[in-house]
Motif scaffolding. Structure first.
Motif, short mmCIF file in Angstrom:
data_model
loop_
_atom_site.label_atom_id
_atom_site.label_comp_id
_atom_site.label_asym_id
_atom_site.label_seq_id
_atom_site.Cartn_x
_atom_site.Cartn_y
_atom_site.Cartn_z
N TYR A 3 26.66 10.86 46.49
CA TYR A 3 27.91 10.91 45.73
C TYR A 3 27.69 10.40 44.31
N LEU A 4 27.00 9.26 44.18
CA LEU A 4 26.72 8.71 42.85
C LEU A 4 25.89 9.70 42.02
N ASP A 5 24.95 10.37 42.67
CA ASP A 5 24.12 11.35 41.98
C ASP A 5 24.96 12.49 41.42
N THR A 6 26.00 12.91 42.15
CA THR A 6 26.85 14.01 41.67
C THR A 6 27.70 13.59 40.48
N LEU A 7 27.88 12.28 40.31
CA LEU A 7 28.65 11.77 39.18
C LEU A 7 27.80 11.60 37.93
N GLY A 8 26.54 12.02 38.00
CA GLY A 8 25.65 11.84 36.88
C GLY A 8 24.98 10.48 36.89
N GLU A 9 24.96 9.84 38.03
CA GLU A 9 24.38 8.50 38.18
C GLU A 9 22.99 8.57 38.80
N LYS A 10 22.25 9.66 38.57
CA LYS A 10 20.95 9.84 39.23
C LYS A 10 19.98 8.71 38.93
N LEU B 93 35.91 3.61 43.46
CA LEU B 93 36.53 4.60 44.32
C LEU B 93 35.46 5.57 44.83
N TYR B 94 35.69 6.08 46.00
CA TYR B 94 34.84 7.12 46.57
C TYR B 94 35.71 8.35 46.75
N ASN B 95 35.42 9.40 45.98
CA ASN B 95 36.23 10.63 46.00
C ASN B 95 37.72 10.33 45.82
N GLY B 96 38.03 9.40 44.92
CA GLY B 96 39.41 9.08 44.60
C GLY B 96 40.08 8.10 45.54
N ARG B 97 39.35 7.61 46.54
CA ARG B 97 39.91 6.68 47.52
C ARG B 97 39.20 5.33 47.44
N LYS B 98 39.97 4.29 47.63
CA LYS B 98 39.43 2.94 47.61
C LYS B 98 38.48 2.76 48.79
N CYS B 99 37.44 1.98 48.58
CA CYS B 99 36.49 1.70 49.66
C CYS B 99 35.93 0.29 49.50
N ASP B 100 35.40 -0.23 50.58
CA ASP B 100 34.62 -1.45 50.50
C ASP B 100 33.32 -1.24 51.25
N ILE B 101 32.43 -2.18 51.10
CA ILE B 101 31.07 -2.03 51.63
C ILE B 101 30.81 -3.14 52.64
N ARG B 102 30.43 -2.75 53.84
CA ARG B 102 30.16 -3.70 54.94
C ARG B 102 28.66 -3.92 55.08
N ILE B 103 28.29 -5.21 55.13
CA ILE B 103 26.92 -5.64 55.39
C ILE B 103 26.97 -6.65 56.54
N TRP B 104 26.07 -6.52 57.52
CA TRP B 104 26.00 -7.48 58.62
C TRP B 104 24.96 -8.55 58.33
N ASP C 128 32.18 -8.13 53.56
CA ASP C 128 32.81 -6.99 52.89
C ASP C 128 32.80 -7.22 51.38
N PHE C 129 32.29 -6.23 50.67
CA PHE C 129 32.15 -6.28 49.22
C PHE C 129 32.88 -5.12 48.56
N MET C 130 33.18 -5.31 47.28
CA MET C 130 33.66 -4.23 46.42
C MET C 130 32.74 -4.16 45.21
N MET C 131 32.68 -2.98 44.62
CA MET C 131 31.89 -2.78 43.42
C MET C 131 32.80 -2.10 42.40
N ASP C 132 32.81 -2.60 41.17
CA ASP C 132 33.66 -1.98 40.16
C ASP C 132 32.88 -0.91 39.39
N GLU C 133 33.55 -0.25 38.46
CA GLU C 133 32.93 0.84 37.71
C GLU C 133 31.78 0.38 36.82
N ASP C 134 31.72 -0.93 36.53
CA ASP C 134 30.61 -1.48 35.75
C ASP C 134 29.49 -2.00 36.64
N LYS C 135 29.57 -1.70 37.93
CA LYS C 135 28.55 -2.07 38.93
C LYS C 135 28.50 -3.58 39.19
N ASN C 136 29.61 -4.26 38.93
CA ASN C 136 29.72 -5.66 39.32
C ASN C 136 30.11 -5.70 40.80
N VAL C 137 29.62 -6.70 41.50
CA VAL C 137 29.86 -6.82 42.93
C VAL C 137 30.75 -8.03 43.19
#
Length: 192
Positions: A76-83, A1-12, A125-134
């Motif tokens: 955003y990831l940095d603010t979550l303590g993911e620096k 989630l990004y700020n509590g909302r679902k998202c996906d990632i686009r790569i060309w 289009d990709f998704m990433m879970d909380e364990d950083k699996n793609v």
């Protein structure tokens, strides 16, 4: 989630007439307009594509076009303590691996009639879970390139320009294409 909302990632991804695959270096996240909950089947919560989200009353409420750059996502990831977690170094290679598998497995389907001098651009289009699996969600042929945000306004012209350099300009070896080559004759582009 990004700020509590679902998202996906686009790569060309570009596949040239030589059946070479190129991955555009930049991409973006596409977010939903509504906070995520598993209990609600509202499409605006679960489907993040622009063509649907633009009809939601919250569209562009949080970010223009509901689109987020990789740099903003890293912040955003940095603010979550993911620096210590570098999105580009740890996740992009996972995207590349999946892209490589799919392009290798489908090359004979892309140009069935073996035509010369053709190319195709794909939107992965990709998704990433909380364990950083793609996870690969889908591969779009002729992905939408509508200018829907400042991010897309920057990325799409660069991507189209590089697509033409790697395809049409290479074919005709124009003066323009020679301006964009390095000392070894390789095209300088945002694809790799």
């Amino acid at each position: 989630l990004y700020n509590g909302r679902k998202c996906d990632i686009r790569i060309w991804v570009l596949i040239t007439h030589k059946m070479d695959s190129y991955i555009f270096k930049e991409g973006h996240l596409k977010a939903s307009s509504v906070n995520y909950t598993v209990d609600n089947n509202n499409s605006f919560i679960h489907l993040t594509n622009y063509s649907l989200q633009k009809y939601n009353e919250n569209f562009s409420k949080y970010e223009i076009g509901n689109e987020i750059s990789f740099n903003i996502f890293q912040q955003y990831l940095d603010t979550l303590g993911e620096k210590s977690f570098n999105f580009r170094e740890l996740i992009i290679p996972k995207f590349k691996h999946i892209i490589e598998l799919t392009t290798k497995s489908s090359k004979n389907l892309i140009n069935k009639k073996n035509k010369n001098y053709c190319f195709e651009l794909f939107g992965y289009d990709f998704m990433m879970d909380e364990d950083k699996n793609v996870y690969l969600i889908e591969i779009n042929t002729n992905p939408g390139l509508e200018i829907s945000s400042e991010i897309i306004e920057i990325l799409v012209p660069r991507m189209i320009d590089d697509t033409l350099r790697l395809t049409v300009d290479e074919l005709f070896e124009t003066e323009y294409s020679k301006e964009w080559t390095d000392e070894d004759g390789n095209y300088k582009s945002n694809f790799h």
